[in-house]
Design a protein around this motif. Structure first.
Motif, short mmCIF file in Angstrom:
data_model
loop_
_atom_site.label_atom_id
_atom_site.label_comp_id
_atom_site.label_asym_id
_atom_site.label_seq_id
_atom_site.Cartn_x
_atom_site.Cartn_y
_atom_site.Cartn_z
N TYR A 51 0.93 -1.25 0.13
CA TYR A 51 -0.01 -0.07 0.02
C TYR A 51 0.80 1.31 -0.03
N ASN A 55 -2.01 5.01 3.16
CA ASN A 55 -3.38 4.37 2.68
C ASN A 55 -3.99 3.53 3.69
N GLN A 58 -7.67 2.19 2.69
CA GLN A 58 -7.78 1.03 1.78
C GLN A 58 -7.32 -0.46 2.74
N PHE A 59 -6.26 -0.33 3.36
CA PHE A 59 -5.94 -1.50 4.18
C PHE A 59 -7.07 -1.88 4.92
N GLN A 60 -7.88 -1.06 5.68
CA GLN A 60 -8.98 -1.25 6.43
C GLN A 60 -9.92 -2.06 5.70
N ALA A 61 -10.27 -1.28 4.70
CA ALA A 61 -11.42 -1.76 3.56
C ALA A 61 -11.13 -3.26 3.34
N ASP A 62 -9.78 -3.26 2.73
CA ASP A 62 -9.21 -4.78 2.04
C ASP A 62 -9.48 -5.69 3.49
N GLN A 63 -9.09 -5.53 4.51
CA GLN A 63 -9.34 -6.38 5.89
C GLN A 63 -10.55 -6.65 6.59
N ARG A 64 -11.58 -5.68 5.95
CA ARG A 64 -13.16 -5.52 6.33
C ARG A 64 -13.04 -5.29 7.81
#
Length: 120
Positions: A51, A55, A58-64
């Motif tokens: 990343y 970002n 984006q990491f949080q979104a990808d990790q749900r």
């Protein structure tokens, strides 16, 4: 000298768990510099995971995870788990664990009775 200090205080144990807070407390005697350490740890972790350094969302979104940009205990634990997973077989080692996820709870401010606040 610093390697001796690190080794004699068994700090690798906490590194293996991704517990930067405990390491900071053991080295600094408290939480001095902890926010700076978490900022640096976050940026390098994001880059190693592919990343941009800024970002977090984006990491949080990808990790749900909750997408709020706050790098709290759950986000740090997810980063640690993702970093460990980069090395094949590493996550299966029994000594490798994610740091426990704890949420800080606010401490209520004690209220003194009015009679004690009045001038004597």
């Amino acid at each position: 000298m610093s390697l001796f200090y690190w080794d004699t205080r068994d700090l690798n144990r906490w590194t293996g768990e991704g517990d930067a807070e405990t390491i900071t407390k053991k080295i600094n005697g408290g939480k001095n510099g902890l926010a700076d350490w978490f900022g640096r740890l976050t940026r390098i972790s994001l880059v190693l995971l592919g990343y941009r350094a800024d970002n977090v969302l984006q990491f949080q979104a990808d990790q749900r995870l909750q997408v709020d940009g706050d790098v709290g205990p759950k986000t740090r634990a997810a980063m640690h788990t993702a970093l460990v997973a980069l090395t094949p077989g590493e996550a299966a080692r029994p000594e490798v664990e994610a740091a426990p996820v704890t949420e800080e709870k606010p401490v209520p401010v004690p209220v003194t009775p009015l009679s004690l606040d009045a001038p004597w």
